[in-house]
Write a protein that holds these residues in place. Structure first.
Motif, short mmCIF file in Angstrom:
data_model
loop_
_atom_site.label_atom_id
_atom_site.label_comp_id
_atom_site.label_asym_id
_atom_site.label_seq_id
_atom_site.Cartn_x
_atom_site.Cartn_y
_atom_site.Cartn_z
N ILE A 43 0.88 -1.21 0.04
CA ILE A 43 0.14 0.00 -0.17
C ILE A 43 0.63 1.33 -0.20
N GLY A 44 1.62 1.20 0.77
CA GLY A 44 2.56 2.46 0.96
C GLY A 44 3.68 2.61 -0.44
N VAL A 45 4.05 1.67 -0.85
CA VAL A 45 4.77 1.78 -2.39
C VAL A 45 3.73 2.13 -3.41
N GLY A 46 2.55 1.67 -3.52
CA GLY A 46 1.50 2.21 -4.39
C GLY A 46 1.30 3.49 -4.27
N ILE A 47 0.96 3.94 -3.19
CA ILE A 47 0.67 5.46 -3.01
C ILE A 47 1.65 6.28 -3.45
N TYR A 48 3.04 5.88 -2.93
CA TYR A 48 4.16 6.59 -3.67
C TYR A 48 4.36 6.79 -5.03
N CYS A 49 4.06 5.70 -5.90
CA CYS A 49 4.10 5.52 -7.16
C CYS A 49 2.91 6.45 -7.79
N ALA A 50 1.76 6.16 -7.21
CA ALA A 50 0.38 6.98 -7.78
C ALA A 50 0.63 8.42 -7.51
N LYS A 103 3.49 9.91 -7.37
CA LYS A 103 4.43 10.47 -8.46
C LYS A 103 4.12 10.43 -9.67
N ALA A 104 3.16 9.49 -10.30
CA ALA A 104 2.65 9.55 -11.41
C ALA A 104 1.66 10.75 -11.65
N TRP A 105 0.78 11.20 -10.63
CA TRP A 105 -0.16 12.18 -10.64
C TRP A 105 0.48 13.45 -10.75
N HIS A 106 1.54 13.57 -9.80
CA HIS A 106 2.50 14.75 -10.01
C HIS A 106 3.16 15.14 -11.29
N GLY A 107 3.68 14.13 -12.01
CA GLY A 107 4.31 14.04 -13.11
C GLY A 107 3.10 14.60 -14.31
N TYR A 108 2.01 13.86 -14.21
CA TYR A 108 1.01 14.20 -15.10
C TYR A 108 0.47 15.83 -14.96
N VAL A 109 0.34 16.19 -13.66
CA VAL A 109 0.03 17.66 -13.65
C VAL A 109 1.01 18.79 -14.02
N GLU A 110 2.31 18.36 -13.58
CA GLU A 110 3.32 19.23 -13.88
C GLU A 110 3.94 18.94 -15.14
N ARG A 111 3.50 18.15 -15.87
CA ARG A 111 4.14 18.01 -17.12
C ARG A 111 5.25 17.47 -17.24
N LYS A 112 6.05 17.17 -16.11
CA LYS A 112 7.61 16.37 -16.26
C LYS A 112 7.43 15.57 -15.28
N ILE A 113 8.18 14.43 -15.42
CA ILE A 113 8.34 13.38 -14.27
C ILE A 113 9.95 13.00 -14.34
N LEU A 114 10.36 12.66 -13.12
CA LEU A 114 11.88 12.25 -12.68
C LEU A 114 11.80 10.87 -13.22
N PHE A 115 13.15 10.41 -13.60
CA PHE A 115 13.47 8.91 -13.95
C PHE A 115 13.44 8.12 -12.82
N VAL A 116 12.70 7.19 -13.09
CA VAL A 116 12.25 6.10 -12.12
C VAL A 116 13.41 5.58 -11.02
N ALA A 123 2.60 4.48 -13.27
CA ALA A 123 1.30 4.16 -12.94
C ALA A 123 1.19 2.49 -12.88
N GLY A 124 1.72 1.98 -13.50
CA GLY A 124 1.83 0.43 -13.73
C GLY A 124 2.25 -0.05 -12.40
N GLY A 125 3.28 0.48 -12.14
CA GLY A 125 3.76 -0.07 -10.59
C GLY A 125 2.72 0.38 -9.45
N ALA A 126 2.19 1.46 -9.64
CA ALA A 126 1.17 1.85 -8.59
C ALA A 126 0.06 0.53 -8.79
N LEU A 127 -0.55 0.26 -9.81
CA LEU A 127 -1.54 -0.58 -10.02
C LEU A 127 -0.92 -2.17 -9.58
N LEU A 128 0.23 -2.34 -9.91
CA LEU A 128 0.63 -3.64 -9.39
C LEU A 128 0.81 -3.76 -7.77
N CYS A 129 1.17 -2.86 -7.20
CA CYS A 129 1.11 -2.62 -5.97
C CYS A 129 -0.26 -2.91 -5.20
N LEU A 130 -1.19 -2.19 -5.92
CA LEU A 130 -2.73 -2.23 -5.62
C LEU A 130 -3.03 -3.77 -5.52
#
Length: 86
Positions: free
Chosen positions: A14-21, A23-36, A68-75
């Motif tokens: 759950i913790g890793v899934g929330i972290y990934c989700a 990160k993906a949401w902030h990357g989508y909103v800010e239009r930039k994402i850090l390397f994994v 986002a796929g990592g977040a779904l796998l953690c869920l």
């Protein structure tokens, strides 16, 4: 299997899934994402790459979909739990 280990597995998932989700949401909103690779030991420039949606769209979408796929796998892992083979 010990129920405490199953509970610990689910909490970590759950913790890793929330972290990934997040990160993906902030990357989508800010239009930039850090390397994994958020490796604390790797101080090279490759671990701190930032992909912008306008300048590097393919790398941006690959990174966003992977996160986002990592977040779904953690869920799924949190719902299913640990199922070791007998």
């Amino acid at each position: 299997m010990n129920p405490a280990l199953d509970l610990l597995y689910r909490l970590v998932a759950i913790g890793v899934g929330i972290y990934c989700a997040r990160k993906a949401w902030h990357g989508y909103v800010e239009r930039k994402i850090l390397f994994v690779s958020d490796d604390w030991w790797d101080w090279s420039r490759w671990s701190r790459q930032e992909f912008c949606r306008d300048t590097m769209p393919i790398r941006y979408w690959i990174q966003l979909i992977g996160t986002a796929g990592g977040a779904l796998l953690c869920l799924v892992g949190a719902i299913v739990g640990w199922q070791p083979s007998s």
